[in-house]
Design a protein around this motif. Structure first.
Motif, PDB file in Angstrom:
ATOM      1  N   VAL A 211      33.864  -8.545  31.398  1.00 43.66           N
ATOM      2  CA  VAL A 211      35.261  -8.136  31.269  1.00 43.66           C
ATOM      3  C   VAL A 211      36.079  -9.275  30.667  1.00 43.66           C
ATOM      4  O   VAL A 211      36.019 -10.416  31.123  1.00 43.66           O
ATOM      5  N   GLY A 212      36.824  -8.956  29.629  1.00 37.18           N
ATOM      6  CA  GLY A 212      37.654  -9.962  28.976  1.00 37.18           C
ATOM      7  C   GLY A 212      36.964 -10.695  27.854  1.00 37.18           C
ATOM      8  O   GLY A 212      37.604 -11.432  27.096  1.00 37.18           O
ATOM      9  N   LYS A 213      35.652 -10.502  27.731  1.00 34.54           N
ATOM     10  CA  LYS A 213      34.928 -11.144  26.640  1.00 34.54           C
ATOM     11  C   LYS A 213      35.065 -10.303  25.374  1.00 34.54           C
ATOM     12  O   LYS A 213      35.231  -9.081  25.441  1.00 34.54           O
ATOM     13  N   PRO A 214      34.997 -10.926  24.205  1.00 36.84           N
ATOM     14  CA  PRO A 214      35.089 -10.156  22.957  1.00 36.84           C
ATOM     15  C   PRO A 214      33.913  -9.199  22.818  1.00 36.84           C
ATOM     16  O   PRO A 214      32.794  -9.504  23.243  1.00 36.84           O
ATOM     17  N   LYS A 215      34.187  -8.026  22.249  1.00 36.60           N
ATOM     18  CA  LYS A 215      33.127  -7.048  22.053  1.00 36.60           C
ATOM     19  C   LYS A 215      32.270  -7.430  20.856  1.00 36.60           C
ATOM     20  O   LYS A 215      32.700  -8.154  19.968  1.00 36.60           O
TER      21      LYS A 215
ATOM     22  N   PRO B 170      40.732 -14.114  36.701  1.00 38.03           N
ATOM     23  CA  PRO B 170      41.958 -13.297  36.609  1.00 38.03           C
ATOM     24  C   PRO B 170      41.782 -12.075  35.707  1.00 38.03           C
ATOM     25  O   PRO B 170      42.355 -11.013  35.981  1.00 38.03           O
ATOM     26  N   ASN B 171      40.984 -12.223  34.646  1.00 39.02           N
ATOM     27  CA  ASN B 171      40.780 -11.092  33.730  1.00 39.02           C
ATOM     28  C   ASN B 171      40.119  -9.909  34.429  1.00 39.02           C
ATOM     29  O   ASN B 171      40.431  -8.747  34.135  1.00 39.02           O
ATOM     30  N   VAL B 172      39.208 -10.214  35.342  1.00 39.53           N
ATOM     31  CA  VAL B 172      38.522  -9.142  36.066  1.00 39.53           C
ATOM     32  C   VAL B 172      39.491  -8.444  37.014  1.00 39.53           C
ATOM     33  O   VAL B 172      39.527  -7.211  37.102  1.00 39.53           O
ATOM     34  N   TRP B 173      40.289  -9.229  37.716  1.00 38.05           N
ATOM     35  CA  TRP B 173      41.285  -8.638  38.614  1.00 38.05           C
ATOM     36  C   TRP B 173      42.248  -7.738  37.837  1.00 38.05           C
ATOM     37  O   TRP B 173      42.574  -6.631  38.270  1.00 38.05           O
ATOM     38  N   LYS B 174      42.675  -8.217  36.679  1.00 42.38           N
ATOM     39  CA  LYS B 174      43.632  -7.455  35.877  1.00 42.38           C
ATOM     40  C   LYS B 174      42.997  -6.185  35.322  1.00 42.38           C
ATOM     41  O   LYS B 174      43.607  -5.105  35.344  1.00 42.38           O
ATOM     42  N   ALA B 175      41.773  -6.299  34.840  1.00 39.02           N
ATOM     43  CA  ALA B 175      41.120  -5.161  34.194  1.00 39.02           C
ATOM     44  C   ALA B 175      40.755  -4.057  35.184  1.00 39.02           C
ATOM     45  O   ALA B 175      40.758  -2.874  34.833  1.00 39.02           O
TER      46      ALA B 175
END
Length: 318
Positions: A192-196, A294-299
């Motif tokens: 999560v949050g990493k570029p595709k 934080p990116n995981v929490w947000k996503a």
């Protein structure tokens, strides 16, 4: 077959029935036929077939030799679950069609197998690894009902035979728990949050995280290979429902591990505890890593995912 069974009634602890053709022509049509009826659309019909099949095996199990037991396990009992454990691309649609069977009959059928194994442990303990592989296949399904059924029956199998397992068998049990916990961890959340990335078709897809394979302990390489072969393929794209289901099953497995280690502390050896601790360590490290992103929490937004991950972190160091 009745004359043969009446003869068995008067004979104790004697293997009368083998894989001889004269015996197979009686046993297999009856047992396989009942296993087929267990998939009947009407619940009263399949329940009756289920009860009759396992009543026969419970009554005459001590008259069946090892080779015939192995044949019955592989060709009769395993086929009961083939429709819901299919690994074909159409398996999800097939599973949707059997939703009622899963919720009303599957747990009973698998529990009957555990009871049968426990009752005739001395006769069929040589099938323990194959049985654990079957439960592994259940637990690692993306369908949360199947995974929960497998987890429940794994605990039932372990506890009902706790006084019978040898040290070597406990090692196999511990390795199974480590494997299913490791495979069930939601490592996909690390992406999560990493570029595709672009796949071979030119589509943008999430970067998949690889699951860290457990290192087979001495003497169990073949068994771990069997567990890998029992691991179902993923056919559905990542979604919240699947991740929530996996998180809940991990919590159930952690509870199973806690119950086993606390209830049978005096039975387990340091080697067994090392395997269990490795499983807990993997779970704790992943949960801690995710909780600090934080990116995981947000996503994950308002879903239950992160609350479950927090519980995993707490449970794995409890």
């Amino acid at each position: 077959v009745l004359p043969h069974l009446r003869e068995a009634d008067s004979t104790e602890n004697l293997s009368l029935f083998t894989t001889d053709e004269d015996h197979l022509k009686y046993w297999l049509p009856i047992l396989y036929g009942l296993s087929e009826v267990i998939g009947h659309p009407h619940i009263d019909v399949r329940t009756s077939a289920l009860d009759r099949l396992f009543n026969i095996l419970l009554k005459y199990g001590n008259t069946i030799d090892a080779d015939l037991w192995a044949l019955i396990f592989r060709k009769v009992l395993l086929t009961i679950f083939s429709p819901v454990l299919s690994t074909t691309e159409n398996s999800q649609g097939q599973l949707d069609n059997m939703a009622e069977w899963v919720t009303t009959t599957c747990l009973g059928a698998l529990s009957h197998m555990v009871e049968l194994f426990s009752y005739y442990f001395d006769h069929i303990q040589f099938l323990a690894e194959e049985f654990l592989a079957l439960l592994t296949s259940f637990i690692l399904q993306e369908n949360v009902n199947l995974a929960s059924i497998g987890s429940t029956c794994l605990l039932q199998l372990i506890t009902s035979n706790a006084e019978k397992w040898s040290d070597a068998q406990w090692k196999v049990v511990a390795t199974t728990l480590q494997y299913v916990i490791n495979q069930k961890l939601c490592v996909e959340l690390l992406s999560v949050g990493k570029p595709k990335r672009t796949n071979t078709d030119g589509d943008l897809v999430e970067e998949e995280e690889e699951i860290t394979e457990i290192s087979p302990t001495n003497g169990l390489e073949d068994f771990v290979g069997m567990l890998r072969e029992s691991t179902p393929s993923k056919h559905r794209p990542l979604d919240v429902k699947v991740v929530v289901g996996k998180c809940n099953v991990v919590l159930l497995l952690l509870k199973t591990l806690h119950d086993v280690t606390s209830s049978f502390y005096d039975t387990l050896t340091n080697e067994h505890f090392d395997i269990f601790l490795n499983a807990l360590d993997s779970c704790f490290n992943l949960a801690k890593t995710l909780n600090n992103k934080p990116n995981v929490w947000k996503a994950t937004g308002k879903s239950d995912i992160m609350s479950l991950i927090v519980r995993q972190e707490a449970s794995s160091c409890d």
